[in-house]
Design a protein around this motif. Structure first.
Motif, PDB file in Angstrom:
ATOM      1  N   LYS A 121      -4.712 -83.354-123.395  1.00 37.08           N
ATOM      2  CA  LYS A 121      -5.160 -82.969-122.156  1.00 37.08           C
ATOM      3  C   LYS A 121      -4.172 -82.672-121.268  1.00 37.08           C
ATOM      4  CE  LYS A 121      -9.684 -85.086-123.124  1.00 37.08           C
ATOM      5  NZ  LYS A 121     -10.758 -85.857-122.789  1.00 37.08           N
ATOM      6  N   THR A 122      -2.999 -83.918-121.343  1.00 41.07           N
ATOM      7  CA  THR A 122      -1.937 -83.792-120.556  1.00 41.07           C
ATOM      8  C   THR A 122      -1.139 -82.353-120.788  1.00 41.07           C
ATOM      9  OG1 THR A 122      -1.847 -86.084-120.484  1.00 41.07           O
ATOM     10  CG2 THR A 122       0.105 -84.786-119.785  1.00 41.07           C
ATOM     11  N   PRO A 123      -1.009 -81.580-119.857  1.00 36.40           N
ATOM     12  CA  PRO A 123      -0.366 -80.283-120.060  1.00 36.40           C
ATOM     13  C   PRO A 123       1.035 -80.309-120.498  1.00 36.40           C
ATOM     14  CG  PRO A 123      -1.553 -80.160-118.155  1.00 36.40           C
ATOM     15  CD  PRO A 123      -1.549 -81.404-118.492  1.00 36.40           C
ATOM     16  N   ILE A 124       1.574 -79.110-120.958  1.00 36.87           N
ATOM     17  CA  ILE A 124       3.057 -79.031-121.279  1.00 36.87           C
ATOM     18  C   ILE A 124       3.204 -77.362-120.843  1.00 36.87           C
ATOM     19  CG2 ILE A 124       3.067 -80.659-123.060  1.00 36.87           C
ATOM     20  CD1 ILE A 124       3.205 -78.228-124.993  1.00 36.87           C
ATOM     21  N   ALA A 125       4.640 -77.152-120.971  1.00 38.67           N
ATOM     22  CA  ALA A 125       5.146 -75.579-120.529  1.00 38.67           C
ATOM     23  C   ALA A 125       4.982 -74.920-121.815  1.00 38.67           C
ATOM     24  CB  ALA A 125       6.459 -75.826-120.152  1.00 38.67           C
ATOM     25  N   VAL A 126       3.892 -74.141-121.976  1.00 36.57           N
ATOM     26  CA  VAL A 126       3.300 -73.316-122.960  1.00 36.57           C
ATOM     27  C   VAL A 126       3.093 -72.012-122.935  1.00 36.57           C
ATOM     28  CG1 VAL A 126       1.021 -74.193-122.876  1.00 36.57           C
ATOM     29  CG2 VAL A 126       2.035 -73.697-125.232  1.00 36.57           C
ATOM     30  N   SER A 127       3.413 -70.960-123.761  1.00 34.59           N
ATOM     31  CA  SER A 127       3.013 -69.756-123.983  1.00 34.59           C
ATOM     32  C   SER A 127       2.391 -69.500-125.104  1.00 34.59           C
ATOM     33  CB  SER A 127       3.918 -68.943-123.596  1.00 34.59           C
ATOM     34  OG  SER A 127       4.668 -68.885-122.255  1.00 34.59           O
ATOM     35  N   THR A 128       1.369 -68.858-125.408  1.00 35.56           N
ATOM     36  CA  THR A 128       0.625 -68.636-126.715  1.00 35.56           C
ATOM     37  C   THR A 128       0.513 -67.031-126.843  1.00 35.56           C
ATOM     38  OG1 THR A 128      -0.218 -70.769-126.680  1.00 35.56           O
ATOM     39  CG2 THR A 128      -1.171 -69.023-128.209  1.00 35.56           C
ATOM     40  N   ILE A 129       0.930 -66.583-128.029  1.00 32.05           N
ATOM     41  CA  ILE A 129       0.738 -65.107-128.387  1.00 32.05           C
ATOM     42  C   ILE A 129      -0.425 -65.311-129.495  1.00 32.05           C
ATOM     43  CG2 ILE A 129       1.871 -63.021-129.100  1.00 32.05           C
ATOM     44  CD1 ILE A 129       3.126 -64.452-126.788  1.00 32.05           C
ATOM     45  N   LYS A 130      -1.390 -64.386-129.081  1.00 31.43           N
ATOM     46  CA  LYS A 130      -2.681 -64.475-130.012  1.00 31.43           C
ATOM     47  C   LYS A 130      -2.445 -63.455-131.218  1.00 31.43           C
ATOM     48  CE  LYS A 130      -4.999 -62.851-126.944  1.00 31.43           C
ATOM     49  NZ  LYS A 130      -6.266 -62.116-126.098  1.00 31.43           N
ATOM     50  N   ALA A 131      -3.271 -63.379-132.209  1.00 27.88           N
ATOM     51  CA  ALA A 131      -3.204 -62.531-133.345  1.00 27.88           C
ATOM     52  C   ALA A 131      -3.180 -60.937-133.122  1.00 27.88           C
ATOM     53  CB  ALA A 131      -4.544 -62.814-134.472  1.00 27.88           C
ATOM     54  N   ASN A 132      -4.154 -60.817-132.042  1.00 28.64           N
ATOM     55  CA  ASN A 132      -4.512 -59.439-131.770  1.00 28.64           C
ATOM     56  C   ASN A 132      -2.988 -58.875-130.853  1.00 28.64           C
ATOM     57  OD1 ASN A 132      -4.704 -60.622-129.300  1.00 28.64           O
ATOM     58  ND2 ASN A 132      -6.574 -59.432-128.840  1.00 28.64           N
ATOM     59  N   ARG A 133      -2.250 -59.503-130.202  1.00 31.37           N
ATOM     60  CA  ARG A 133      -0.898 -59.004-129.599  1.00 31.37           C
ATOM     61  C   ARG A 133      -0.207 -58.966-130.644  1.00 31.37           C
ATOM     62  NH1 ARG A 133       1.236 -58.074-124.828  1.00 31.37           N
ATOM     63  NH2 ARG A 133       3.232 -58.593-124.652  1.00 31.37           N
ATOM     64  N   ILE A 134       0.145 -59.917-131.567  1.00 33.33           N
ATOM     65  CA  ILE A 134       1.025 -60.022-132.612  1.00 33.33           C
ATOM     66  C   ILE A 134       0.899 -58.581-133.470  1.00 33.33           C
ATOM     67  CG2 ILE A 134       1.549 -61.048-134.805  1.00 33.33           C
ATOM     68  CD1 ILE A 134       0.999 -63.812-133.465  1.00 33.33           C
ATOM     69  N   GLN A 135      -0.510 -58.316-133.686  1.00 30.14           N
ATOM     70  CA  GLN A 135      -0.575 -57.074-134.506  1.00 30.14           C
ATOM     71  C   GLN A 135      -0.397 -56.053-133.708  1.00 30.14           C
ATOM     72  OE1 GLN A 135      -4.797 -56.533-135.622  1.00 30.14           O
ATOM     73  NE2 GLN A 135      -4.747 -54.553-135.315  1.00 30.14           N
TER      74      GLN A 135
END
Length: 860
Positions: A121-135
């Motif tokens: 629950k405590t946030p961090i500095a993060v970015s996530t690349i999803k499967a459809n964008r990877i594709q």
């Protein structure tokens, strides 16, 4: 008394009746907006309560509410939350939810050992690349290129297939932790990453999450700059698959196919993916080819136990591109495709070096297997365990010459046997407090030697060096250039290995324990993480061993280490969150820091017996709105007590006998990052980021000479690097991205990226920093690139369950010419020749010009 009893019974009956009347029954079906299919496992919760259910395999749900009117919130990991009002019992029909910027699907295998930002629950500095964008975006690039549009990430392509590198907050890949389904995959000896060994990972990736700085990982890993979690496919709940064909610039072609059975009524599931690629390479003479395979066997024993067996690998070979002085690229109109590693007149029946052949080929095969077990012990506790192993076999192969004629191909082999276990137990003590504990075990054996991969114009190779008492002759070739042959045709015969000064092994054993406790109540959350580890190192020398056939072992080096992290967050309201995290690492030196010569000596570096010290602090603010969201992060990181070294051979035995070390090196990295996401309309998505950093060395270092065999270290000079900028990564980056749906399922997207404050690599052992009046690191010209993409999905089949997808990527659309790095810092002095303000005597590599790929994918 009787009347009193009757009154109480009547009151209880009325209250019970009222409770029944106050309830409502809500039903509906949750639909995936992109696939237009039911979404199993979505969470449906009555807002303001903990009352909720999950959708079944057909996306259906039935919820008995605690009130007659209100709202339900529908959520799914990787999708935006949808709120729907209700007033009395009702069937809400189909409720469509759209993917957001986090994970594409629920990770149901090994969830307890994969440390993702969503798990805390405590946030961090993060970015996530999803499967459809990877594709869409991966194309014919390495994984680092996919991440270049995230804050504080800088990537270089380095010329050849799989040779890319990534820098995170100014730290290179040896100081960024890479995890595959929770298992560490950085090189155990030196922390390096070779993306050619992982060329198929994007084919099977479900999501890639970049955690900058301290991150959420509980393992004792090399996450100075951050952590990159690569999450692959596991059990697919739905039956289906795809067939894809891709073509690209410079003869690139790639064919892939995948099929999943879905989960049967008895709980079994199987997924397979196979692929093959080849290409000539953007840089001259950097051809390559390889395969990808991925097999996943799943079994859901019952609601409490799920098992999965995965096997994946990406055997490949590719030619390498050498850097060169800038003047070499400019002369004779060679241009940025120039490869300084070229050898001519090599005739090879196996095409190892036919016609024109560059200075080396990387050939490698690294199968990785793991077994995952998820056990839901009860509603409050669970246990996740992954047992993994990998066998790396491969070599860097170069043609050897005699009187200008290529005689044989010599392979510098780097093999390994790696096994490990990660297990994590999680327990929710109450609604506010949870904890988890776990163990991390790694057993690593590295094998390094040189051998003949192929004979050209000779039948044997003689070596006059002494090997266990006498000269010897090599008559056998192993592996060729086929990574499958190298895997199954390994040279285990010390007498058939070249150059006895390069034949050694190392054993690195690691044991770590970790834990986390998290508290959350109302608007406040806090966590504490800690880990402790110990690792042992033993080096065995065969080439220079006086013990025939058995080798000589070094002394055993044991290093303890630990890290601690803590932080807290406050939810100002539903839209605004602030957080503060801090941490300290006592990190053991790598094996390559301890044993300072890889060619014939078990000698220890006398200056590397202390741990490195990393201190980090970061603060952040998150805004989450319906149309726009934003992340702001500030960080300050100190990397201290690092020792570096080099070696020199002073005679003709090819064995290093003088070692140059440094006094402790200290770096300070500070900066800020802003990331924005917006969806002004249903058809338009916008994304932007800004990263501003100041990364530099703090204090000068002393160069120290140590002679082989021991003796007191001797100071030989000072490197004046105080205040010099850390090189190889742009300290200012910015970008804007947009995706617009012109017509249903026809989309155009574009990204503009700006790079500035990019400096040359600060080689503190070089002459550039030997003078106290030096001018510091050189600054390379700033540059920007534009990438463009077009995609269309044509729905087919009954109920539009199948589709045909078209995708076009054009990278560096305007063919920007730029330097991606410099290994030197030679400033422009009076009379020097320069290019865009850079001295042409610097050793550099240009970035790629315009490249493209087009793919056709049939989903069924």
């Amino acid at each position: 008394m009787k009347k009193t009893t009757q009154f109480l019974l009547m009151a209880v009956a009325m209250l019970f009746t009222t409770a029944i009347i106050a309830q409502s029954t809500i039903t509906g079906t949750v639909i995936d907006s992109e696939l237009n299919t039911p979404l199993p496992g979505a969470n449906v919760v009555e807002k303001g309560t903990s009352n909720g259910v999950s959708t079944d395999f057909d996306g259906n749900f039935k919820l008995t509410t605690q009130a007659t009117a209100g709202e339900i919130a529908i959520s799914y990991v990787g999708y935006g939350t949808v709120t729907v009002a209700f007033n009395g019992s009702a069937n809400l029909g189909n409720i469509t939810i759209k993917p957001d910027n986090s994970l594409e699907e629920i990770v149901i295998i090994g969830s307890g050992v994969i440390d993702l930002a969503e798990d805390r629950k405590t946030p961090i500095a993060v970015s996530t690349i999803k499967a459809n964008r990877i594709q869409e975006k991966a194309g014919n690039s390495d994984l680092p290129e996919l991440l270049k549009s995230t804050p504080s990430v800088h990537t270089t392509q380095r010329g050849g297939f799989g040779d890319g590198q990534m820098f995170l907050r100014g730290f290179d890949q040896t100081n960024t932790a890479f995890l595959l389904n929770g298992q560490p995959i950085n090189g155990a000896e030196d922390g390096k990453m070779y993306w050619s060994n992982w060329s198929g990972v994007l084919d099977v990736a479900q999501a890639v999450q970049v955690q900058r700085g301290l991150g959420s990982s509980k393992l004792a890993i090399s996450s100075v700059g951050g952590t990159v979690n690569i999450v692959t496919k596991t059990i697919d709940k739905k039956e289906g698959g795809f067939i894809q064909q891709m073509i690209g610039n410079d003869g690139y072609t790639k064919t892939s196919a995948s099929y999943s059975t879905g989960m049967s009524e008895k709980g079994f599931a199987f997924t397979a993916l196979l692929g093959h690629w080849r290409g000539d390479g953007y840089v001259d003479h950097t051809e390559g080819q390889g395969q990808t395979y991925f097999l996943s066997f799943g079994y859901k024993v019952n609601d409490n136990h799920v098992l999965n067996l995965m096997l994946t690998g990406a055997p490949q070979w590719h030619a390498a591109a050498g850097s060169a002085d800038l003047i070499d690229f400019l002369e004779e109109d060679r241009g940025r495709r120039y490869n300084s590693w070229n050898a001519t007149n090599v005739d090879s029946p196996n095409n190892l070096a036919s016609g024109v052949y560059p200075g080396g080929r990387n050939i490698y095969h690294k199968p990785v297997a793991n077994i995952n077990w998820d056990w839901n012990i009860n509603d409050k506790s669970s246990l996740s365990t992954v047992l993994y192993g990998s066998l790396g076999r491969g070599a860097f192969v170069q043609s050897q010459f005699s009187s200008g004629v290529a005689t044989y191909a010599r392979g510098s082999n780097n093999n390994h046997n790696w096994y490990g276990l990660v297990s994590n137990y999680n327990n929710e003590l109450n609604e506010n407090l949870s904890f988890n504990v776990g163990a991390d075990v790694r057993l690593y054996n590295g094998v390094h030697f040189r051998s003949v991969n192929e004979f050209f114009t000779v039948d044997s190779v003689s070596d006059s060096s002494i090997y266990n008492g006498g000269a010897y002759e090599v008559t056998k070739a192993y592996g060729g250039i086929n990574p499958w042959n190298i895997l199954f045709n390994t040279n285990d015969d010390h007498a058939q290995r070249l150059h006895p000064y390069y034949d050694y092994e190392e054993d690195i054993n690691y044991l770590g324990v970790f834990g986390q406790i998290e508290y959350s109540k109302d608007k406040f959350s806090a966590f504490f993480q800690g880990s402790a580890s110990t690792q042992s190192h033993v080096r065995t020398e065969y080439g220079n061993s006086s013990t025939e056939g058995k080798g000589e072992k070094s002394e055993t080096v044991n290093n303890p280490g630990f890290n601690v992290k803590l932080g807290g967050a406050y939810n100002i309201n539903v839209n605004n969150i602030v957080f503060l995290n801090t941490g300290y690492y006592s990190r053991q030196p790598y094996h390559s820091d301890l044993f300072i010569d890889d060619r014939g000596s078990n000698q220890l570096n006398p200056l590397s017996d202390e741990n490195q010290k990393i201190t980090g602090i970061e603060a952040g603010y998150k805004y989450i709105g319906e149309k726009i969201s934003a992340n702001l992060n500030l960080y300050y990181t100190i990397w201290d007590n690092r020792i570096d070294y080099d070696s020199e051979d002073t005679d003709d035995d090819n064995i290093a006998d003088v070692f140059y070390s440094t006094s402790p090196i200290k770096q300070v990295h500070m900066g800020g990052e802003l990331e924005l996401f917006a969806r002004p309309t249903d058809n338009l998505e916008l994304q932007g980021f800004l990263s501003v950093g100041n990364w530099e060395y703090d204090g000068d270092v002393t160069l120290i000479k140590t002679v082989e065999g021991g003796g007191a270290p001797v100071e030989v000079g000072t490197s004046y690097i105080d205040g010099a900028k850390v090189g190889n990564a742009a300290q200012f980056t910015a970008g804007i991205g947009a995706k617009y749906e012109i017509l249903p399922r026809f989309k155009v997207d574009a990204n503009w990226n700006q790079f500035d404050k990019l400096y040359g690599n600060a080689n503190y052992g070089g002459s550039e920093f030997s003078n106290p009046d030096n001018r510091g690191s050189i600054e390379l010209p700033s540059f920007d690139t534009v990438d463009l993409g077009l995609s269309y999905k044509w729905l087919l089949g009954k109920n539009d369950q199948n589709s045909l997808q078209f995708r076009l990527n054009v990278n560096n659309l305007f063919d920007e010419v730029y330097l991606e790095y410099s290994d030197e810092n030679k400033h422009v002095e009076a009379g020097d020749e320069s290019w865009k303000g850079v001295n042409v005597e610097n050793r550099v590599r240009f970035g790629y010009g315009r490249t493209w790929n087009f793919s056709l994918r049939y989903n069924f």
